[in-house]
Design a protein around this motif. Sequence first.
Motif, mmCIF file in Angstrom:
data_model
loop_
_atom_site.group_PDB
_atom_site.id
_atom_site.type_symbol
_atom_site.label_atom_id
_atom_site.label_comp_id
_atom_site.label_asym_id
_atom_site.label_seq_id
_atom_site.Cartn_x
_atom_site.Cartn_y
_atom_site.Cartn_z
ATOM 1 N N VAL A 18 2.323 8.061 5.435
ATOM 2 C CA VAL A 18 1.729 6.886 5.698
ATOM 3 C C VAL A 18 0.704 6.997 6.828
ATOM 4 N N ILE A 19 -0.537 6.773 6.398
ATOM 5 C CA ILE A 19 -1.300 7.131 7.513
ATOM 6 C C ILE A 19 -1.593 5.598 8.540
ATOM 7 N N GLU A 20 -1.233 4.567 8.296
ATOM 8 C CA GLU A 20 -1.068 3.521 9.035
ATOM 9 C C GLU A 20 -0.208 2.537 8.755
ATOM 10 N N ALA A 21 0.342 1.678 9.728
ATOM 11 C CA ALA A 21 1.271 0.602 9.409
ATOM 12 C C ALA A 21 1.356 -0.375 10.448
ATOM 13 N N GLY A 22 1.482 -1.704 10.171
ATOM 14 C CA GLY A 22 1.346 -2.772 11.074
ATOM 15 C C GLY A 22 0.907 -4.047 10.645
ATOM 16 N N SER A 23 0.698 -5.273 11.429
ATOM 17 C CA SER A 23 0.087 -6.441 10.777
ATOM 18 C C SER A 23 -1.104 -6.486 10.162
ATOM 19 N N PRO A 24 -1.286 -7.275 9.475
ATOM 20 C CA PRO A 24 -2.858 -7.504 8.589
ATOM 21 C C PRO A 24 -3.860 -7.168 9.704
ATOM 22 N N HIS A 25 -3.563 -8.052 10.662
ATOM 23 C CA HIS A 25 -4.660 -8.005 11.902
ATOM 24 C C HIS A 25 -4.992 -6.644 12.454
ATOM 25 N N LYS A 26 -3.861 -6.007 12.736
ATOM 26 C CA LYS A 26 -4.168 -4.476 13.010
ATOM 27 C C LYS A 26 -4.747 -3.649 11.848
ATOM 28 N N LEU A 27 -4.485 -3.838 10.883
ATOM 29 C CA LEU A 27 -5.106 -2.916 9.956
ATOM 30 C C LEU A 27 -6.697 -3.360 9.772
ATOM 31 N N ASN A 28 -6.998 -4.694 9.741
ATOM 32 C CA ASN A 28 -8.299 -5.087 9.733
ATOM 33 C C ASN A 28 -9.121 -4.450 10.795
ATOM 34 N N ALA A 29 -8.469 -4.288 11.796
ATOM 35 C CA ALA A 29 -9.176 -3.825 13.094
ATOM 36 C C ALA A 29 -9.121 -2.292 13.462
ATOM 37 N N SER A 30 -8.542 -1.552 12.456
ATOM 38 C CA SER A 30 -8.252 -0.192 12.603
ATOM 39 C C SER A 30 -9.604 0.572 12.539
ATOM 40 N N GLU A 31 -9.578 1.593 13.359
ATOM 41 C CA GLU A 31 -10.514 2.698 13.353
ATOM 42 C C GLU A 31 -10.288 4.269 12.519
#
Length: 273
Positions: A226-239
Amino acid sequence: MSPNPATTDILVRIRGLRFNRGSKVIFDGVDLDIPRGGVTAIMGPSGTGKTTLLKLIGGQLRPDAGTIEVDGLNVHALSTRDLYRLRIRMGMLFQSGALLTDLSVFDNVAYPLREHTRLNPSMIRKLVLLKLEAVGLRGAHHLMPAQLSGGMARRVAMARAIALDPMMIMYDEPFTGQDPISMGVLVRLIRRLNDAADISSIVVSHDVKETLSIADLAYVISDGRVIEAGSPHKLNASENPSTRQFIDGLPDGPVAFHYGAPALDADLFEDAL
C-alpha cells in the motif's frame, strides 16, 4: 462461528499479507482495514494484484503469510463448511458480469435464492422483481443476456449480487468497457445500494475519477504494498510520486514507461559482438 467484538467497526482486517505467483511478488506485507458501512476503493496500476486481493478475501486463494479476517473470522482458518457460509454473506460483481447465458434475467437473479434458500416460488418472484427494480431493470426480467447492453448486463449482475442481502459486495472493475452514460448509472447505483441496504462495498478499479467520487476510503496499491491510503480528498492532494502518477495518468514515473531491458545499442548490435 461468531465475530470478534473487537472488530465491530472493521469488516475486513488484513495483516502482514504476503502472496507470490511463482517468483513474482504480488503482496509483500500488506496491512489494510476495510470499515463497515462504507465504500472502500482499491486502486492501482494494472497487474498490481487488485483482483487477486478480492480472491484472497473470498478464500479462493490462500496467502503465503499473514491473515485475512472478515467479520472477525480468519478466512483461511475456516472449515470448508464455514467458509461456504461466509461466502453466502458476500456478494460479488465480476468484471465480465458473468451472467449465465442460458438463463433469463429473472432466472439469473433468482439463481442464488433457489440455491441457498427454501423460499417458495411466489416469494422468490417478489424478491427478484424487487432486486431488479432497485437497479432499474424490472421491465427487462424476461430478456436473455444476449439481448442486454453491456451496462444492463452489469446492472443485472448487481441485482444478483444483492439477491441474498449480503453484508458486503465486492466489485471487480465494474466500470470497464462502459460508455459514459452506463458508467454514470453504475457509479450512482453502487453508492445508492451501499447506503440503502446498509452494506459495505469494496470497489476494485483503475477508473480514478468515478471511483473516488463515491469512495469513503481509498487505497492505492503498487509494487506489492500500500503506497497511500485515505479519503479521496487526501489522495487528490497527495504529493507522493506514485500516487500522483496514477491519479494524473502520467505515462512515466515510478511505474516506468519502458520495461526493464539491456541498453538499446547492446541489443541492436548484439550479433556484431
